[in-house]
Design a protein around this motif. Sequence first.
Motif, PDB file in Angstrom:
ATOM      1  N   CYS A 131      -8.613  -9.056   1.638  1.00  0.00           N
ATOM      2  CA  CYS A 131      -8.602  -7.755   2.303  1.00  0.00           C
ATOM      3  C   CYS A 131      -9.890  -7.534   3.089  1.00  0.00           C
ATOM      4  CB  CYS A 131      -8.432  -6.630   1.290  1.00  0.00           C
ATOM      5  SG  CYS A 131      -6.748  -6.476   0.670  1.00  0.00           S
ATOM      6  N   LYS A 132     -10.978  -7.947   2.467  1.00  0.00           N
ATOM      7  CA  LYS A 132     -12.270  -7.779   3.128  1.00  0.00           C
ATOM      8  C   LYS A 132     -12.291  -8.557   4.445  1.00  0.00           C
ATOM      9  CE  LYS A 132     -17.195  -8.030   1.998  1.00  0.00           C
ATOM     10  NZ  LYS A 132     -18.154  -8.492   0.962  1.00  0.00           N
ATOM     11  N   PHE A 138       0.573   3.837  -3.083  1.00  0.00           N
ATOM     12  CA  PHE A 138       0.151   5.223  -2.863  1.00  0.00           C
ATOM     13  C   PHE A 138       1.251   6.199  -3.271  1.00  0.00           C
ATOM     14  CE2 PHE A 138      -3.377   3.417  -0.577  1.00  0.00           C
ATOM     15  CZ  PHE A 138      -4.379   4.358  -0.767  1.00  0.00           C
ATOM     16  N   LEU A 153      -7.544 -10.930  -4.001  1.00  0.00           N
ATOM     17  CA  LEU A 153      -6.999  -9.890  -3.129  1.00  0.00           C
ATOM     18  C   LEU A 153      -8.118  -9.155  -2.410  1.00  0.00           C
ATOM     19  CD1 LEU A 153      -4.632  -8.181  -2.109  1.00  0.00           C
ATOM     20  CD2 LEU A 153      -4.832  -6.774  -4.175  1.00  0.00           C
ATOM     21  N   GLY A 154      -9.157  -8.799  -3.162  1.00  0.00           N
ATOM     22  CA  GLY A 154     -10.292  -8.097  -2.567  1.00  0.00           C
ATOM     23  C   GLY A 154     -10.914  -8.897  -1.435  1.00  0.00           C
ATOM     24  N   LYS A 193     -11.286  -1.984  -1.271  1.00  0.00           N
ATOM     25  CA  LYS A 193     -11.149  -3.032  -0.250  1.00  0.00           C
ATOM     26  C   LYS A 193      -9.745  -3.033   0.358  1.00  0.00           C
ATOM     27  CE  LYS A 193     -14.801  -6.141  -1.743  1.00  0.00           C
ATOM     28  NZ  LYS A 193     -15.177  -7.018  -2.866  1.00  0.00           N
ATOM     29  N   LEU A 194      -8.746  -2.857  -0.503  1.00  0.00           N
ATOM     30  CA  LEU A 194      -7.367  -2.812  -0.008  1.00  0.00           C
ATOM     31  C   LEU A 194      -7.175  -1.626   0.943  1.00  0.00           C
ATOM     32  CD1 LEU A 194      -4.370  -3.736  -0.126  1.00  0.00           C
ATOM     33  CD2 LEU A 194      -4.098  -2.266  -2.128  1.00  0.00           C
ATOM     34  N   THR A 195      -7.668  -0.475   0.528  1.00  0.00           N
ATOM     35  CA  THR A 195      -7.524   0.731   1.339  1.00  0.00           C
ATOM     36  C   THR A 195      -8.234   0.586   2.677  1.00  0.00           C
ATOM     37  OG1 THR A 195      -7.480   2.005  -0.703  1.00  0.00           O
ATOM     38  CG2 THR A 195      -7.821   3.215   1.335  1.00  0.00           C
ATOM     39  N   ARG A 196      -9.485   0.107   2.625  1.00  0.00           N
ATOM     40  CA  ARG A 196     -10.246  -0.035   3.872  1.00  0.00           C
ATOM     41  C   ARG A 196      -9.599  -1.059   4.787  1.00  0.00           C
ATOM     42  NH1 ARG A 196     -16.553   0.329   2.085  1.00  0.00           N
ATOM     43  NH2 ARG A 196     -16.437   2.492   1.396  1.00  0.00           N
ATOM     44  N   CYS A 197      -9.090  -2.124   4.185  1.00  0.00           N
ATOM     45  CA  CYS A 197      -8.448  -3.171   4.980  1.00  0.00           C
ATOM     46  C   CYS A 197      -7.292  -2.594   5.784  1.00  0.00           C
ATOM     47  CB  CYS A 197      -7.958  -4.272   4.051  1.00  0.00           C
ATOM     48  SG  CYS A 197      -6.872  -5.468   4.835  1.00  0.00           S
ATOM     49  N   LEU A 236     -13.342   8.351   6.933  1.00  0.00           N
ATOM     50  CA  LEU A 236     -12.616   7.631   7.981  1.00  0.00           C
ATOM     51  C   LEU A 236     -11.599   8.498   8.715  1.00  0.00           C
ATOM     52  CD1 LEU A 236     -11.927   4.283   6.104  1.00  0.00           C
ATOM     53  CD2 LEU A 236     -13.485   4.607   8.027  1.00  0.00           C
ATOM     54  N   THR A 247       0.835  -1.205   0.000  1.00  0.00           N
ATOM     55  CA  THR A 247       0.000   0.000   0.000  1.00  0.00           C
ATOM     56  C   THR A 247       0.867   1.252   0.000  1.00  0.00           C
ATOM     57  OG1 THR A 247      -0.213  -0.202   2.386  1.00  0.00           O
ATOM     58  CG2 THR A 247      -1.984  -1.076   1.073  1.00  0.00           C
ATOM     59  N   LEU A 304      -9.682  -9.657   6.244  1.00  0.00           N
ATOM     60  CA  LEU A 304      -8.730  -9.129   7.218  1.00  0.00           C
ATOM     61  C   LEU A 304      -9.185  -7.774   7.755  1.00  0.00           C
ATOM     62  CD1 LEU A 304      -6.011  -9.362   8.644  1.00  0.00           C
ATOM     63  CD2 LEU A 304      -4.928  -8.356   6.627  1.00  0.00           C
ATOM     64  N   GLY A 305      -9.778  -6.980   6.871  1.00  0.00           N
ATOM     65  CA  GLY A 305     -10.212  -5.645   7.282  1.00  0.00           C
ATOM     66  C   GLY A 305     -11.349  -5.697   8.279  1.00  0.00           C
ATOM     67  N   LYS A 306     -12.203  -6.688   8.107  1.00  0.00           N
ATOM     68  CA  LYS A 306     -13.364  -6.789   8.977  1.00  0.00           C
ATOM     69  C   LYS A 306     -12.941  -7.125  10.404  1.00  0.00           C
ATOM     70  CE  LYS A 306     -16.773  -8.494   6.744  1.00  0.00           C
ATOM     71  NZ  LYS A 306     -17.793  -9.338   6.127  1.00  0.00           N
TER      72      LYS A 306
END
Lengths: 150, 150
Positions: free
Chosen positions: A141-142, A29, A137-138, B20-24, A68, A25, A144-146
């Motif tokens: 991430c979803k 970025f 990947l999505g 999803k990556l960013t939110r994660c 956020l 990331t 892990l993010g949750k």
Amino acid sequence: MPTHYSGTRAEMRTLDTFIKLTRCTNSLFARLSEQNTLGDLTPSQFAVLEALYHLGSMTQGEVSTKVLKSGSNMTTVIDNLERDGFVRRERDAKDRRVIYVHLTGAGKKKLEAILPGHIAALVEEFSILSASEMEMLGNLCKKLGKGKIK
Amino acid sequence: MPTHYSGTRAEMRTLDTFIKLTRCTNSLFARLSEQNTLGDLTPSQFAVLEALYHLGSMTQGEVSTKVLKSGSNMTTVIDNLERDGFVRRERDAKDRRVIYVHLTGAGKKKLEAILPGHIAALVEEFSILSASEMEMLGNLCKKLGKGKIK
DNA sequence: GTCAAATAGTTTGATGTAGAAATATTATCG
DNA sequence: CGATAATATTTCTACATCAAACTATTTGAC
């Protein structure tokens, strides 16, 4: 990637994944920022304008949630956007604590000038992954993010 | 996740993955920060101490590179670490432009007090993924992070 | 109805961040 | 040797960020 840490296998695996995620990331970025796809907007300013563009006018608190960020810096970000004429504040007549933030014509124009290039840059960056890899990947991430539901 | 953007299929897929990556990473870092696993160090301060701990003394420029931050703010971060007694600056006798940064005893002690809890928190967060899922995530991140070779 | 609690936003203070220009020092080319 | 380029760090300016304290306003309990 080297972690230089001697731990259990689970610790090594976790650190390795964490480092890769972080570096990914970060450098993604960084590359996007190099390409300057946000015009002269800061990332926060862009995020606010985009939220207003796609979701319509919101209270300042709602903007904070969408983007956020904490409420205290939302004040500054919106101050600067207002100064540049991209958004307009309007106090709610019914509940005078509330401030609505609206996109101005200039703000809409600004965003519409930026958005296509920004999306093109994203598509270009992600084109290194196949469709199914992106999906994978999505999903990861979803998950892990949750986080764990406790 | 909704993107509220009507584009081509490739654009939708990319935006969806990007969001999803960013939110994660955002929510992962937010949860870690809530748990306060860095003691009273800021993330930057922690990263600098960790780099010095694992890789040994370095010049200020090398620290910047390792921590992926610009040189101009490294000055400030190290100023604060030096003020708190965690690092020590030493000008190179041979090349007097260079400043070496060393971990002090207090810095080492500080880091060793923090590290185990930090790692434990990471392991806990990532335990929602299986070993093979972590590996998959790591590989995808590595690929995306590296970017296209131009 | 009145006062306490909750809510929306702002202010303040410390830190972090990047970029550009400035400074100091060293290396290099002619 | 001397002018110039390269390198390492600092300074300056603007913005972002969070937490905590603060103001203003509304809601709710009694």
